[in-house]
Scaffold this motif. Structure first.
Motif, PDB file in Angstrom:
ATOM      1  N   ILE A 185      -9.959 -33.692   9.587  1.00 29.55           N
ATOM      2  CA  ILE A 185      -9.767 -32.809   8.383  1.00 29.55           C
ATOM      3  C   ILE A 185     -10.984 -32.543   7.539  1.00 29.55           C
ATOM      4  N   ARG A 186     -11.593 -33.608   7.433  1.00 36.35           N
ATOM      5  CA  ARG A 186     -12.932 -33.638   6.449  1.00 36.35           C
ATOM      6  C   ARG A 186     -13.976 -32.768   7.492  1.00 36.35           C
ATOM      7  N   LEU A 187     -14.185 -32.905   8.468  1.00 38.38           N
ATOM      8  CA  LEU A 187     -15.235 -32.116   9.251  1.00 38.38           C
ATOM      9  C   LEU A 187     -15.005 -30.735   9.317  1.00 38.38           C
ATOM     10  N   ASN A 188     -13.355 -30.526   9.481  1.00 38.64           N
ATOM     11  CA  ASN A 188     -13.080 -29.043   9.558  1.00 38.64           C
ATOM     12  C   ASN A 188     -13.514 -28.397   8.269  1.00 38.64           C
ATOM     13  N   GLU A 189     -13.122 -29.100   7.021  1.00 39.23           N
ATOM     14  CA  GLU A 189     -13.616 -28.536   5.900  1.00 39.23           C
ATOM     15  C   GLU A 189     -15.285 -28.396   5.390  1.00 39.23           C
ATOM     16  N   VAL A 190     -15.750 -29.195   6.058  1.00 42.07           N
ATOM     17  CA  VAL A 190     -17.466 -29.008   5.967  1.00 42.07           C
ATOM     18  C   VAL A 190     -17.699 -27.798   6.790  1.00 42.07           C
ATOM     19  N   TYR A 191     -17.238 -27.744   8.120  1.00 44.80           N
ATOM     20  CA  TYR A 191     -17.447 -26.762   8.883  1.00 44.80           C
ATOM     21  C   TYR A 191     -17.331 -25.352   8.326  1.00 44.80           C
ATOM     22  N   GLN A 192     -15.823 -25.188   7.982  1.00 49.41           N
ATOM     23  CA  GLN A 192     -15.355 -23.956   7.428  1.00 49.41           C
ATOM     24  C   GLN A 192     -16.242 -23.462   6.006  1.00 49.41           C
ATOM     25  N   TYR A 193     -16.580 -24.600   5.217  1.00 50.44           N
ATOM     26  CA  TYR A 193     -17.309 -24.083   4.149  1.00 50.44           C
ATOM     27  C   TYR A 193     -18.732 -23.599   4.548  1.00 50.44           C
ATOM     28  N   THR A 194     -19.227 -24.440   5.284  1.00 51.71           N
ATOM     29  CA  THR A 194     -20.647 -24.114   5.757  1.00 51.71           C
ATOM     30  C   THR A 194     -20.717 -22.626   6.271  1.00 51.71           C
ATOM     31  N   LEU A 195     -19.786 -22.276   7.340  1.00 56.04           N
ATOM     32  CA  LEU A 195     -19.709 -21.044   7.747  1.00 56.04           C
ATOM     33  C   LEU A 195     -19.600 -19.894   6.882  1.00 56.04           C
ATOM     34  N   GLU A 196     -18.713 -20.200   5.824  1.00 56.72           N
ATOM     35  CA  GLU A 196     -18.454 -19.072   4.618  1.00 56.72           C
ATOM     36  C   GLU A 196     -19.619 -18.812   3.749  1.00 56.72           C
ATOM     37  N   HIS A 197     -20.447 -20.160   3.479  1.00 55.44           N
ATOM     38  CA  HIS A 197     -21.462 -20.179   2.290  1.00 55.44           C
ATOM     39  C   HIS A 197     -23.106 -20.356   2.872  1.00 55.44           C
ATOM     40  N   TYR A 198     -23.159 -20.194   4.136  1.00 59.44           N
ATOM     41  CA  TYR A 198     -24.599 -20.708   4.480  1.00 59.44           C
ATOM     42  C   TYR A 198     -25.719 -20.078   3.883  1.00 59.44           C
ATOM     43  N   ALA A 199     -25.700 -18.595   3.626  1.00 59.58           N
ATOM     44  CA  ALA A 199     -26.614 -17.957   2.721  1.00 59.58           C
ATOM     45  C   ALA A 199     -27.037 -18.350   1.394  1.00 59.58           C
ATOM     46  N   GLU A 200     -25.867 -19.474   0.857  1.00 59.38           N
ATOM     47  CA  GLU A 200     -26.279 -19.877  -0.513  1.00 59.38           C
ATOM     48  C   GLU A 200     -27.174 -21.051  -0.429  1.00 59.38           C
ATOM     49  N   ASN A 201     -27.206 -21.611  -1.690  1.00 58.62           N
ATOM     50  CA  ASN A 201     -27.987 -22.846  -1.984  1.00 58.62           C
ATOM     51  C   ASN A 201     -27.184 -23.935  -1.957  1.00 58.62           C
ATOM     52  N   ILE A 202     -26.655 -24.704  -0.530  1.00 63.04           N
ATOM     53  CA  ILE A 202     -25.843 -25.791  -0.412  1.00 63.04           C
ATOM     54  C   ILE A 202     -26.607 -27.149  -0.604  1.00 63.04           C
ATOM     55  N   THR A 203     -26.285 -27.380  -1.775  1.00 66.08           N
ATOM     56  CA  THR A 203     -26.849 -28.982  -2.122  1.00 66.08           C
ATOM     57  C   THR A 203     -26.002 -29.915  -1.415  1.00 66.08           C
ATOM     58  N   LEU A 204     -26.386 -31.234  -1.230  1.00 66.13           N
ATOM     59  CA  LEU A 204     -25.691 -32.277  -0.960  1.00 66.13           C
ATOM     60  C   LEU A 204     -24.574 -32.603  -1.905  1.00 66.13           C
ATOM     61  N   GLU A 205     -24.885 -32.405  -3.352  1.00 60.12           N
ATOM     62  CA  GLU A 205     -23.859 -32.629  -3.971  1.00 60.12           C
ATOM     63  C   GLU A 205     -22.747 -31.540  -3.714  1.00 60.12           C
ATOM     64  N   ARG A 206     -23.009 -30.372  -3.441  1.00 50.74           N
ATOM     65  CA  ARG A 206     -22.089 -29.380  -3.530  1.00 50.74           C
ATOM     66  C   ARG A 206     -21.169 -29.392  -2.389  1.00 50.74           C
ATOM     67  N   ILE A 207     -21.743 -29.751  -1.280  1.00 50.96           N
ATOM     68  CA  ILE A 207     -21.074 -30.010  -0.013  1.00 50.96           C
ATOM     69  C   ILE A 207     -20.287 -31.406   0.102  1.00 50.96           C
ATOM     70  N   ALA A 208     -20.586 -32.451  -0.548  1.00 48.46           N
ATOM     71  CA  ALA A 208     -19.971 -33.594  -0.707  1.00 48.46           C
ATOM     72  C   ALA A 208     -18.971 -33.310  -1.513  1.00 48.46           C
TER      73      ALA A 208
END
Length: 331
Positions: A185-208
């Motif tokens: 569940i956690r990995l899928n949330e991370v993968y899906q979020y990254t695929l949708e927002h990769y062009a943005e500034n994704i900090t560790l705080e934001r993805i965590a």
């Protein structure tokens, strides 16, 4: 969303299951199932994630996904926007070899298949040079039924195990073991979020925050389950998208591609691109143009000769008329 334990619809009369997707876009959820899966992409582009591995997929790609491997064929955003039936096309063959085919696989004459099926647990991509013959047998099996399908499938496994060399591994050894459901569940949330927002500034705080843990805990968690840092994974997603933009001619210069895919400078983009692909962006573009020229030469060949070189056509951009129609090998 979680990694869905997918149930393959099986007929009691068939031990090898065939499924064909002709859809607006591919199934958009990370999922896994007990069957080994052979997938031939005939139409459509996007991003493949298998375990801890990510890469673009395109028509002509041929994958072997191991039993219980979390995976997703994520269609490019344009497919969701257009939502046109038949925009993507793939054929899948599922082997449930631990139970349904176990008696057959354990025969002495099937030792080649048994050892090969063990190798597939990591996930494999069939190299271009072997794809036409593998696809011919694959499609012949998918269009058959009963005993004939079983026999052709055995012949396909024999070809894949004895003749195909230098498979591309889709995961590392550790990924063969399935994750617990909560980690799925956690990995899928991370993968899906990254695929949708990769062009943005994704900090560790934001993805965590996506999985509701601290940045320090997230770094340890992601490295434990993927054997890579999150920044390395994010860069792979960005470079995959950059490659697709180069192929499709979506940008006027390298710098514009860099900024459009989330990099803060063209210098950093060039450095990461070469580390990820082994080529500089300009070298990649030059190699693609060479393949494109070869593909155009093939199109001038008599139609009966083109299938012999079908794997070369996989370099065609999704916008071209040939790629839009998909690739079909005669059987």
């Amino acid at each position: 969303m979680k990694v869905i334990p997918f149930k393959i619809a099986a007929s009691q009369a068939e031990s090898i299951i065939v499924s064909e997707d002709i859809l607006p876009y591919f199934y958009g959820h990370m999922h896994r199932h007990k069957e080994m899966q052979l997938t031939l992409i005939l139409k459509g582009t996007g991003t493949l994630i298998v375990g801890n591995y990510t890469q673009p997929f395109a028509p002509g790609d041929f994958y072997i996904i191991g039993a219980n491997q979390p995976h997703i064929l994520k269609s490019d955003p344009i497919y969701y926007q257009n939502n046109v039936e038949g925009s993507v096309h793939a054929v899948h063959i599922f082997f449930e070899h631990e139970n349904t085919l176990s008696h057959l696989i354990n025969l002495p004459e099937m030792e080649f298949a048994k050892s090969f099926l063990e190798k597939t647990r990591q996930g494999l991509q069939i190299p271009e040079g072997y794809a036409p013959e593998a696809a011919r047998l694959f499609l012949k099996a998918s269009r058959s039924s009963g005993l004939k399908r079983l026999l052709i499938s055995i012949k396909l496994l024999q070809y894949l195990s004895r003749h195909v060399k230098e498979y591309k591994l889709l995961t590392t050894d550790f990924a063969a073991a399935p994750f617990p459901a909560v980690e799925d569940i956690r990995l899928n949330e991370v993968y899906q979020y990254t695929l949708e927002h990769y062009a943005e500034n994704i900090t560790l705080e934001r993805i965590a925050a996506v999985v509701h843990i601290t940045p320090h805990a997230f770094c340890k968690y992601f490295k434990k389950h993927t054997r890579k840092t999150y920044n390395a994974f994010l860069n792979e997603i960005r470079i995959n998208e950059a490659c697709k933009r180069i192929v499709n001619g979506d940008a006027t210069c390298i710098a514009s591609i860099a900024y459009a895919t989330g990099f803060n400078s063209a210098i950093n983009f060039n450095k990461v691109f070469k580390k990820t692909t082994g080529k500089s962006p300009s070298e990649f573009m030059k190699e693609y143009r060479h393949k494109w020229d070869n593909a155009l030469k093939l199109l001038r060949q008599p139609a009966c000769l083109i299938p012999m070189f079908a794997s070369s056509l996989s370099v065609l951009p999704a916008s071209s008329s040939i790629a839009a129609q998909g690739l079909v090998w005669p059987v």
